[in-house]
Structures are given as C-alpha cells and as structure tokens.
Write an enzyme that holds these catalytic residues in place. Structure first.
Site, PDB file in Angstrom:
ATOM      1  N   GLU A   1       0.857  -1.197   0.000  1.00  0.00           N
ATOM      2  CA  GLU A   1       0.000   0.000   0.000  1.00  0.00           C
ATOM      3  C   GLU A   1       0.889   1.241   0.000  1.00  0.00           C
ATOM      4  OE1 GLU A   1      -2.088  -0.084   3.718  1.00  0.00           O
ATOM      5  OE2 GLU A   1      -3.097  -1.960   3.275  1.00  0.00           O
TER       6      GLU A   1
ATOM      7  N   LYS B   1       2.432   4.552   1.255  1.00  0.00           N
ATOM      8  CA  LYS B   1       2.522   5.118   2.599  1.00  0.00           C
ATOM      9  C   LYS B   1       2.181   6.596   2.485  1.00  0.00           C
ATOM     10  CE  LYS B   1       5.453   5.223   6.676  1.00  0.00           C
ATOM     11  NZ  LYS B   1       5.396   6.641   7.004  1.00  0.00           N
TER      12      LYS B   1
ATOM     13  N   ASP C   1       1.587  10.370   3.315  1.00  0.00           N
ATOM     14  CA  ASP C   1       2.268  11.305   4.207  1.00  0.00           C
ATOM     15  C   ASP C   1       1.239  12.234   4.849  1.00  0.00           C
ATOM     16  OD1 ASP C   1       4.321  12.463   5.513  1.00  0.00           O
ATOM     17  OD2 ASP C   1       5.122  13.558   3.799  1.00  0.00           O
TER      18      ASP C   1
ATOM     19  N   TYR D   1      -6.930   2.062   6.399  1.00  0.00           N
ATOM     20  CA  TYR D   1      -6.012   0.976   6.087  1.00  0.00           C
ATOM     21  C   TYR D   1      -5.787  -0.046   7.190  1.00  0.00           C
ATOM     22  CZ  TYR D   1      -2.723   4.323   8.222  1.00  0.00           C
ATOM     23  OH  TYR D   1      -2.110   5.217   9.041  1.00  0.00           O
TER      24      TYR D   1
ATOM     25  N   LYS E   1      10.855   2.917   2.250  1.00  0.00           N
ATOM     26  CA  LYS E   1      10.896   4.355   1.971  1.00  0.00           C
ATOM     27  C   LYS E   1      11.408   4.627   0.558  1.00  0.00           C
ATOM     28  CE  LYS E   1       9.581   6.236   5.812  1.00  0.00           C
ATOM     29  NZ  LYS E   1      10.289   7.282   6.394  1.00  0.00           N
TER      30      LYS E   1
ATOM     31  N   CYS F   1      36.185  19.892  24.027  1.00  0.00           N
ATOM     32  CA  CYS F   1      34.739  20.121  23.934  1.00  0.00           C
ATOM     33  C   CYS F   1      34.469  21.612  23.784  1.00  0.00           C
ATOM     34  CB  CYS F   1      34.059  19.581  25.188  1.00  0.00           C
ATOM     35  SG  CYS F   1      32.328  20.045  25.295  1.00  0.00           S
TER      36      CYS F   1
ATOM     37  N   CYS G   1      32.561  22.933  27.156  1.00  0.00           N
ATOM     38  CA  CYS G   1      33.116  23.015  28.508  1.00  0.00           C
ATOM     39  C   CYS G   1      34.637  22.981  28.526  1.00  0.00           C
ATOM     40  CB  CYS G   1      32.562  21.892  29.386  1.00  0.00           C
ATOM     41  SG  CYS G   1      33.209  20.266  28.969  1.00  0.00           S
TER      42      CYS G   1
ATOM     43  N   CYS H   1      33.200  14.176  24.635  1.00  0.00           N
ATOM     44  CA  CYS H   1      33.651  15.078  25.696  1.00  0.00           C
ATOM     45  C   CYS H   1      33.786  14.253  26.966  1.00  0.00           C
ATOM     46  CB  CYS H   1      32.614  16.179  25.871  1.00  0.00           C
ATOM     47  SG  CYS H   1      32.718  17.022  27.431  1.00  0.00           S
TER      48      CYS H   1
ATOM     49  N   CYS I   1      29.863  19.208  32.051  1.00  0.00           N
ATOM     50  CA  CYS I   1      29.651  19.805  30.738  1.00  0.00           C
ATOM     51  C   CYS I   1      28.185  20.225  30.624  1.00  0.00           C
ATOM     52  CB  CYS I   1      30.000  18.803  29.641  1.00  0.00           C
ATOM     53  SG  CYS I   1      29.618  19.421  27.995  1.00  0.00           S
TER      54      CYS I   1
END
Ligand code: IVH
Length: 696
Positions: A131, A133, A135, A242, A330, A424, A427, A442, A448
C-alpha cells in the site's frame, strides 16, 4: 465616541470615566484572546512583553477607577485549564509505528525474518499487501453499533486526543455504517490533504493574512487540530482507511479481504494497494508506485508491505511499538545543492561531538533546510567537506537532512581542510576518541553543560517522562536560569511558583498548567523510568528487558553495582539476559558506578513513585516471573516466536542456564545447555510439555 486607538494610547491619568470603562472592556477582551491563543491554540500572537503591558495597563486603570472594575476582570479570572483543549482518549489497542526498509535487501531481510519467525518452508507462499505510505496523520475512528462514537489522533500511540467533531466533518469519514458491521469496530487510517488543495488553501490563507503551511502534511495537521470544528470543516481534508484497532468479531482471514470490507462499508481505501504473492511482486509494485509518485495527487513517502494472513499477523505480534508483520519501504531521499556556510559542533547527552553543517537555506522535499548532519569526524574526512563548499544534501521523510557529497568543481580556490576540535566546545574538557570508535566524546561528564541539558531534554522527551509544556525550549530556559540543573529539580519546580508566575502574576495560567503536568508524572512505570535515564545504548527495548528482569529500581541498582566486577555472578546474570551483550552491560555498570549518577538517582527516587514492572497477564499465566531458556531446534514454532510468546506471558528469556533458571525447553539436537540443566537440577521440558504448560 473617541476612536479606540486614541483611548488605547492615552495615559491612564488622562482617561475620563467613559474612556476608562471602554478601555477596561477592550483590555479584557484582548487578554482573553491572547490567553486563548496561547493556551488553547498553542500559537501565541503577542510577545510576553506585549502581553504583560496589557495586564499592567488593565491593573493601573482598575486602581484609578476601582468602581469600574469588570465582574470578569482579567485580574480575577480563573485560568483556563487544559480542559479547554481536547480531551484525551486511551486507545483500546496501541497505535503502532512502522519499521523502515531503505532498499530491496532490507525488504528481503524482512521477508526472511517473517518466514523464520513463522517457521515457513521454502514452498510456503508469503503473500503481502503493498500500500502507498500516505504522508499525513493517522487517526482512529471508533464505531459502536455502526455509529461513530469517538475519533482520535494517534498521540503517543497509547493516548491520543479526542477530535471526533473534527473528523466527522470529513467526507471520507462515515458517521453511520451499514447494518451488519461488528458491534465494536475501530477503523484506522490516514488524514491527508491533496497537493492542489494545499496550494489553494495557502492562497486563501495568504489573502486573509492567515498562517501559511510548509507542506500538505503540516496543513492537514494544523487543520485537524482546530478547537472549532467549523474551521476543520472548511479545510479540504481526506481520509484513507487501512487498518483496525479493536474489533468485536473476526470479519476477515486476510488483510486484503479486510480492505474490501472497508470499501463495502463506505470507507475510502487507497486504489493503488495490491495483493502480492511474493516479495518480488511487492518490489515491482514499489517500483511502479515510485515512478508515479510525482504525478499522484497527494504526497506519499514510501510503500508499506503487510503480511496478508491475519492469523500470521496475530502470531507475529510486535516489537517495541512496531508490528513484526509490516514494514515501510521508503522512497529515495530527495536531493538539492547548496553552500555550506559553517561547521558547528554539537555536544549530545552522552558527550558525543556531532558536526552540523550550517547551510544556505534550500528547499528539499517540500521544506526549507538550513542545517544538516555531518555525522562524525571520520565522515567529514572521508567526504573532505570544507566550509565554503557547494554540497549535495538529501532529506527523506522525518529523518535529519544529510550532506551526501561535495561538488569539487565548485570548491573555492582558497578553501582549507576542516580540523576537528580535540576539546569540547561547550566546557573545554578533552574530547577523546577511543580506539575503533567513530565518535569523539567530551570527557566532562555532567560538568559539561551541554551534556547536562541534553540529558534533561531526553528525560522529559515523549517516550520518557513526557511532561506537557516542558520541552527542549523550556529546559534550555530553566537550565540557564538555574531552576533545573538535574532531573529531581523538575519535581521541586513548584517551590519556585512565585518566580515563575512573574511579579505581576502574568504567567499564572501557564505556570499552574505546567506544575500540574509535572505532578501528573510523579508516578511512572519502571521501564519508562530506566529509559528516561538516557544511559548509553539503553533504548526502550533494553529498558523494558531490564525492568522485567530486575523489577524495582533498588534491585537494579544493587545488581548493577555488583555487576561492575566482570567476574561477578551479577555480571553473568546481566549478560544472561537475552539480547544484552557485553558492550551494553559495560555501559550499564559504568553508569550505575558513577557517584554523580547515584546522587541523581537518590534524589529522583525521593521525588517519585516508580511502579514495579507489571508482567503482562501475570495473574493467569503459569510462567509469569519465571526465567526460561530455549535450546535446540523447535519444530512447532520458530525460536523467536517461542521467545516472544514466553515474554508476552510474563516470563524472562535467558540465553544460558544457571541456578536461577526455572525451565529449560529442549528442542531437537540440544547440546550443552541440556546437559547443564541436568547437572544443576533445573527442570527440563520437551517442546510438547512446554506447550501444555502454557496451555496451547
Ligand atoms: S499501517 C500497525 N499503512 O505511517 C501498522 N500506516 O510510519 C500501522 N501510514 O503511523 C500503520 N500510510 O500514520 C499503515 N498504508 C499505510 C500507511 C500508514 C501511512 C503512516 C501511519 C503510521 C506511520 C508509520
């Protein structure tokens, strides 16, 4: 009469009685409208400052003219609670999501998994229904004796919003069904808007100065969640049916037959759906629909394959929110070309440094994209992505846009290679990349700020504590003003009510709604609680396994403390949980061994009631709470189906035999596990004895 604008701008001390009276009325109406837009429509029109100014002026006039104060003055008004929005509906059966396939091989793998689970032979036909899909947004329509009783959104899958009045306005949604339908029938499907209707709606909105929608899906969502059903009625929404939720009698043997029934009862099903006798023919339908995609009147983002036989669907059941009997294949992501303006480093909840591309905004698949992920350091090096490059980006469905490749011919002459930071950016702590890992992290832990904030955001996210009104934006705010530094602070926020509502009390309504939503979550299921901690590699499925196996937070903490010693029995027990490997075990033991985490847990435990994990169907299942091990080849059902069945009856499935095992189920050609059971005196069952025990 004085024009409104004049009165509105006039200093309070210059107002006459009549002007003050008119002005109080105007302010009262304006404040009500702003409250409604903020709390009910979720779309504030005024800034906080503008809103505060209205309230201050109202108060000043009331002070100067106490006799003119309105009976329904905003200063006296009771807050409109969330009851003004939609009421909640608990779904009789959860509304699931779908696992994704991105290529043909993923689909073949899906079919192999299904065949293995059902123990099908090579000659057995596995028919699928393919079927499109759609959206849009899923919705559930519950009919009792043929009458539409409740229409709901999906919500979090367990609980949605009651939007019956809105759904009734759709032409595709029958309010009564012909005689002969099951007494209880819940039909599910997708609400969507066609591409043409979307364009026409935006034109009308533009002329009327209304909201412009980014794509048909957003337009459908915005139109459906209107408190006033007459607005929804004026919007061109449609519905494809569906699937079903609850149903009081069996009406079909196959999904295909079910779709035909839906049509006979007056629902619209998608005309491109097809029954396929093999994976190959399902893939051919995918290719065909894919080619016609752009010419279809509505947006689709893939093809859904569903196992046709309903008895098989029943046996296959689900894993973490998605059915085993369906998958969404997809379509390829849409691509576009744009310029990369900068590379920024984001620090996630587990300290991972993720590079993000800041882009010249570009439209892809209906939305404007200005950021894309670059995944990690290695990815930047491999693709040799540099600031100033022209890049190809892609976006598929709801996934984060990605940088696919650089167009080298367009690279500026003065471009320089990108150097990934080794500290990082948030931090300053060292950022380390362990041997063999793709990600640099980090080492600052909770000192942090970025990690602390991200953990808090995860803590309140949808599948975790899911606190209404406390999202990422609010967490950022509360973290920076110091009100929430660790999860337990959320439950002490009420001590700061005065600060939150502001000096003039202008935020009373939203504050009280938020505090009520927080109180609502003071009790939580153990599995959700574990998930909310944001332990590395511990997603919903693992959290559930831990909840089943340890039952309470205390038991889990004791066991994890002991499991820190890799030689311990607790460590062996942890590894013995089916599906928990040594890497997850290490992350778990590390998490619980860290002092700071222990403090956070003590602090939280004092604020919360954590409901011990309730084994499903515990009361009437002979194996609830028991630990079982399967070994050898089972003949009646596949190993995975057997495990899923045992878990659904409340048992824990372990990978190896120990003193704690209650039963070992021995299939054909069983090896050392059977011998070990014998040696330890653990009861063993043949496959038949097992089925007798569980009453099948
Ligand atoms: S079946 C248990 N069929 O996709 C299966 N879903 O990614 C649940 N969707 O939440 C859904 N078209 O909103 C199914 N033909 C279709 C669909 C479809 C669109 C949506 C639906 C679901 C989401 C999952």
């Amino acid at each position: 009469m004085t024009g409104e604008a004049d009165t509105a701008g006039k200093p309070v001390e210059e107002l006459s009685d009549a002007e003050a009276k008119a002005e109080l009325r105007r302010l009262s109406d304006a404040i009500s409208e702003a409250d409604r837009q903020y709390h009910v429509e979720d779309a504030p029109v005024l800034t906080d400052a503008e809103y505060d100014a209205l309230r201050r002026r109202n108060q000043a006039i009331e002070e100067r003219f106490p006799d003119l104060k309105l009976a329904d003055s905003p200063s006296e008004r009771v807050a409109p609670g969330p009851s003004e929005g939609f009421s909640k509906v608990r779904h009789a059966r959860p509304m699931l999501s779908l696992a994704n396939a991105f290529n043909d091989e993923d689909v073949h793998e899906f079919a192999r998994r299904v065949r293995r689970f059902l123990s099908l032979g090579e000659e057995d036909e596995l028919a699928l229904v393919a079927e499109p899909k759609i959206d849009g947004l899923s919705a559930a329509l519950r009919y009792v004796d043929g009458r539409l009783e409740v229409g709901a959104t999906r919500g979090d899958g367990t609980e949605g919003e009651n939007i019956t009045r809105n759904l009734e306005t759709l032409d595709d949604v029958p309010t009564t069904l012909p005689a002969g339908v099951p007494g209880i029938l819940e039909v599910r499907g997708e609400v969507y808007m066609t591409k043409d209707d979307f364009v026409a709606l935006n034109d009308r909105q533009a002329k009327a100065g209304g909201k412009i929608f980014a794509n048909p899906r957003n337009a459908a969502a915005g139109s459906l969640r209107q408190l006033d059903p007459t607005i929804t009625a004026a919007r061109p929404l449609r519905f494809f049916a569906y699937s079903w939720g609850e149903i009081s009698e069996n009406i079909a043997d196959t999904h295909w037959e079910f779709l035909k029934k839906l049509e006979a009862w007056g629902f619209t099903t998608n005309p491109l759906s097809q029954r396929c006798e093999s994976v190959e023919s399902a893939l051919a339908v995918y290719a065909d629909i894919g080619e016609r995609r752009t010419t279809l009147p509505y947006d689709i983002d893939g093809v859904v394959y569903k196992v046709d036989r309903l008895d098989w669907q029943q046996r296959l059941g689900m894993v973490s929110r998605a059915p085993r009997w369906a998958i969404a294949h997809k379509f390829k992501a849409e691509q576009a070309e744009t310029v990369l303006k900068a590379i920024e480093i984001q620090v996630g909840r587990t300290g991972a440094l993720t590079p993000v591309a800041r882009l010249e905004p570009v439209k892809v698949a209906g939305v404007t994209v200005s950021n894309a992920t670059l995944h990690n350091e290695g990815e930047i090096r491999r693709k040799d992505v540099r600031v100033g490059d022209t890049v190809v980006i892609q976006r598929a469905g709801d996934v984060i846009p990605q940088v696919v490749r650089v167009i080298l011919e367009k690279r500026p002459a003065d471009s320089v290679e990108y150097v990934f930071p080794e500290t990082c950016p948030e931090c300053g702590s060292d950022a380390e990349q362990p041997e063999g890992e793709a990600i640099r992290r980090c080492t600052g832990g909770l000192i942090c700020p970025a990690q602390a904030v991200e953990r808090l955001k995860h803590f309140v996210s949808r599948d975790a504590f899911d606190i209404e009104g406390l999202g990422s934006k609010q967490i950022d705010g509360f973290y920076s003003n110091g009100l929430i530094k660790r999860p337990g602070d959320i439950f002490r926020l009420k001590q700061h009510r005065d600060v939150l509502i502001g000096e003039k009390g202008t935020k009373t309504i939203s504050t009280d709604n938020l505090l009520a939503a927080i109180e609502d979550r003071r009790s939580i299921g153990f599995d959700r609680f574990i998930y909310s901690l944001g332990i590395r590699q511990v997603g919903q499925a693992t959290a559930r396994l831990l909840a089943i196996n340890y039952g309470t937070l205390e038991a889990l903490r004791t066991a994890m403390a002991a499991a820190h010693d890799p030689e311990s029995e607790a460590h062996a027990d942890l590894l013995n949980i089916d599906q928990i490997g040594s890497s997850v075990a290490k992350d778990l033991a590390d998490f619980f061994a860290e002092d700071h985490n222990a403090e956070v847990l003590d602090d939280l435990a004092a604020e919360l009631t954590i409901a011990p994990f309730a084994a499903p169907a515990a009361s009437d299942s002979p194996i609830a709470g028991k630990t079982v091990v399967f070994t050898g080849t089972l003949t009646r059902i596949g190993r995975n189906e057997a495990k899923a069945k045992a878990e659904s009856l409340g048992a824990k499935v372990a990978g190896s035999v120990s003193k704690k095992t209650d039963y070992v189920i021995i299939g054909a050609d069983a090896g050392s596990k059977a011998a070990k059971a014998e040696a330890l005196g653990v009861p063993t069952l043949s496959e038949d004895e097992w089925f007798t025990l569980i009453g099948e």
